[in-house]
Design a protein around this motif. Structure first.
Motif, short mmCIF file in Angstrom:
data_model
loop_
_atom_site.label_atom_id
_atom_site.label_comp_id
_atom_site.label_asym_id
_atom_site.label_seq_id
_atom_site.Cartn_x
_atom_site.Cartn_y
_atom_site.Cartn_z
N ALA A 17 0.83 -1.21 0.00
CA ALA A 17 0.00 0.00 0.00
C ALA A 17 0.86 1.25 0.00
O ALA A 17 0.58 2.22 -0.72
CB ALA A 17 -0.93 -0.01 1.21
N LYS A 18 1.92 1.24 0.78
CA LYS A 18 2.82 2.40 0.84
C LYS A 18 3.50 2.62 -0.51
O LYS A 18 3.61 3.75 -0.98
CB LYS A 18 3.86 2.17 1.94
N ALA A 19 3.95 1.54 -1.13
CA ALA A 19 4.62 1.65 -2.43
C ALA A 19 3.65 2.15 -3.50
O ALA A 19 4.01 2.99 -4.34
CB ALA A 19 5.22 0.30 -2.84
N LEU A 20 2.42 1.66 -3.49
CA LEU A 20 1.42 2.13 -4.45
C LEU A 20 1.10 3.61 -4.24
O LEU A 20 1.04 4.38 -5.19
CB LEU A 20 0.14 1.30 -4.34
N ALA A 21 0.91 4.00 -2.99
CA ALA A 21 0.57 5.39 -2.68
C ALA A 21 1.68 6.33 -3.12
O ALA A 21 1.40 7.45 -3.56
CB ALA A 21 0.29 5.54 -1.19
N ALA A 22 2.91 5.90 -3.03
CA ALA A 22 4.04 6.74 -3.43
C ALA A 22 4.07 6.96 -4.94
O ALA A 22 4.65 7.94 -5.40
CB ALA A 22 5.35 6.11 -2.97
N ARG A 23 3.43 6.07 -5.68
CA ARG A 23 3.47 6.15 -7.14
C ARG A 23 2.22 6.78 -7.76
O ARG A 23 2.19 7.02 -8.96
CB ARG A 23 3.67 4.76 -7.72
N LEU A 24 1.21 7.03 -6.95
CA LEU A 24 -0.05 7.56 -7.47
C LEU A 24 -0.29 8.96 -6.92
O LEU A 24 0.02 9.24 -5.76
CB LEU A 24 -1.20 6.63 -7.06
N PRO A 25 -0.89 9.83 -7.73
CA PRO A 25 -1.17 11.18 -7.25
C PRO A 25 -2.39 11.22 -6.34
O PRO A 25 -3.35 10.47 -6.55
CB PRO A 25 -1.42 11.97 -8.53
N ASP A 26 -2.36 12.07 -5.33
CA ASP A 26 -3.51 12.34 -4.47
C ASP A 26 -4.17 11.07 -3.92
O ASP A 26 -5.35 10.81 -4.15
CB ASP A 26 -4.54 13.19 -5.22
N VAL A 27 -3.40 10.27 -3.22
CA VAL A 27 -3.91 9.01 -2.67
C VAL A 27 -3.99 9.10 -1.15
O VAL A 27 -3.02 9.47 -0.49
CB VAL A 27 -2.99 7.82 -3.05
N GLY A 28 -5.17 8.78 -0.62
CA GLY A 28 -5.32 8.65 0.81
C GLY A 28 -5.15 7.20 1.20
O GLY A 28 -5.32 6.30 0.38
N ARG A 29 -4.77 6.97 2.44
CA ARG A 29 -4.66 5.59 2.94
C ARG A 29 -5.44 5.49 4.23
O ARG A 29 -5.44 6.42 5.03
CB ARG A 29 -3.21 5.21 3.18
N ALA A 30 -6.10 4.36 4.42
CA ALA A 30 -6.86 4.13 5.64
C ALA A 30 -6.67 2.69 6.07
O ALA A 30 -6.51 1.79 5.24
CB ALA A 30 -8.34 4.43 5.42
N SER A 31 -6.72 2.48 7.37
CA SER A 31 -6.59 1.15 7.95
C SER A 31 -7.80 0.89 8.84
O SER A 31 -8.16 1.72 9.66
CB SER A 31 -5.30 1.08 8.76
N VAL A 32 -8.42 -0.28 8.65
CA VAL A 32 -9.60 -0.65 9.43
C VAL A 32 -9.15 -1.55 10.59
O VAL A 32 -8.64 -2.66 10.36
CB VAL A 32 -10.64 -1.38 8.55
N PRO A 33 -9.32 -1.08 11.83
CA PRO A 33 -8.91 -1.88 13.00
C PRO A 33 -9.66 -3.22 13.06
O PRO A 33 -10.85 -3.28 12.77
CB PRO A 33 -9.30 -1.00 14.18
N GLY A 34 -8.92 -4.26 13.38
CA GLY A 34 -9.51 -5.58 13.55
C GLY A 34 -9.81 -6.31 12.26
O GLY A 34 -10.24 -7.46 12.28
N ALA A 35 -9.58 -5.67 11.12
CA ALA A 35 -9.87 -6.30 9.83
C ALA A 35 -8.62 -6.93 9.26
O ALA A 35 -7.50 -6.48 9.52
CB ALA A 35 -10.42 -5.27 8.85
N GLY A 36 -8.82 -7.97 8.48
CA GLY A 36 -7.73 -8.62 7.77
C GLY A 36 -7.77 -8.28 6.30
O GLY A 36 -8.35 -7.27 5.90
N HIS A 37 -7.20 -9.14 5.50
CA HIS A 37 -7.08 -8.90 4.06
C HIS A 37 -8.44 -8.90 3.36
O HIS A 37 -8.59 -8.27 2.32
CB HIS A 37 -6.16 -9.95 3.44
#
Length: 58
Positions: A17-37
């Protein structure tokens, strides 16, 4: 655009996710607690809320 991942996903997922976000413009990232893949299936409400927030900011 937003990348959403589960907090309990395998360790490689946040790195991807970090690598993808670094390569795409205007990307937000979010993490859902307790969730898996499979978070869209196991945590649909939380994922839908994050999608809604992302659409509102567009």
């Amino acid at each position: 655009m937003m990348i959403v991942l589960g907090q309990e996903s395998p360790p490689v997922i946040p790195a991807i996710a970090k690598a993808l976000a670094a390569r795409l413009p205007d990307v937000g990232r979010a993490s859902v607690p307790g969730a898996g893949h499979m978070l869209p299936i196991t945590h649909p409400r939380q994922v839908a809320e994050l999608i809604g927030l992302n659409l509102e900011r567009a």
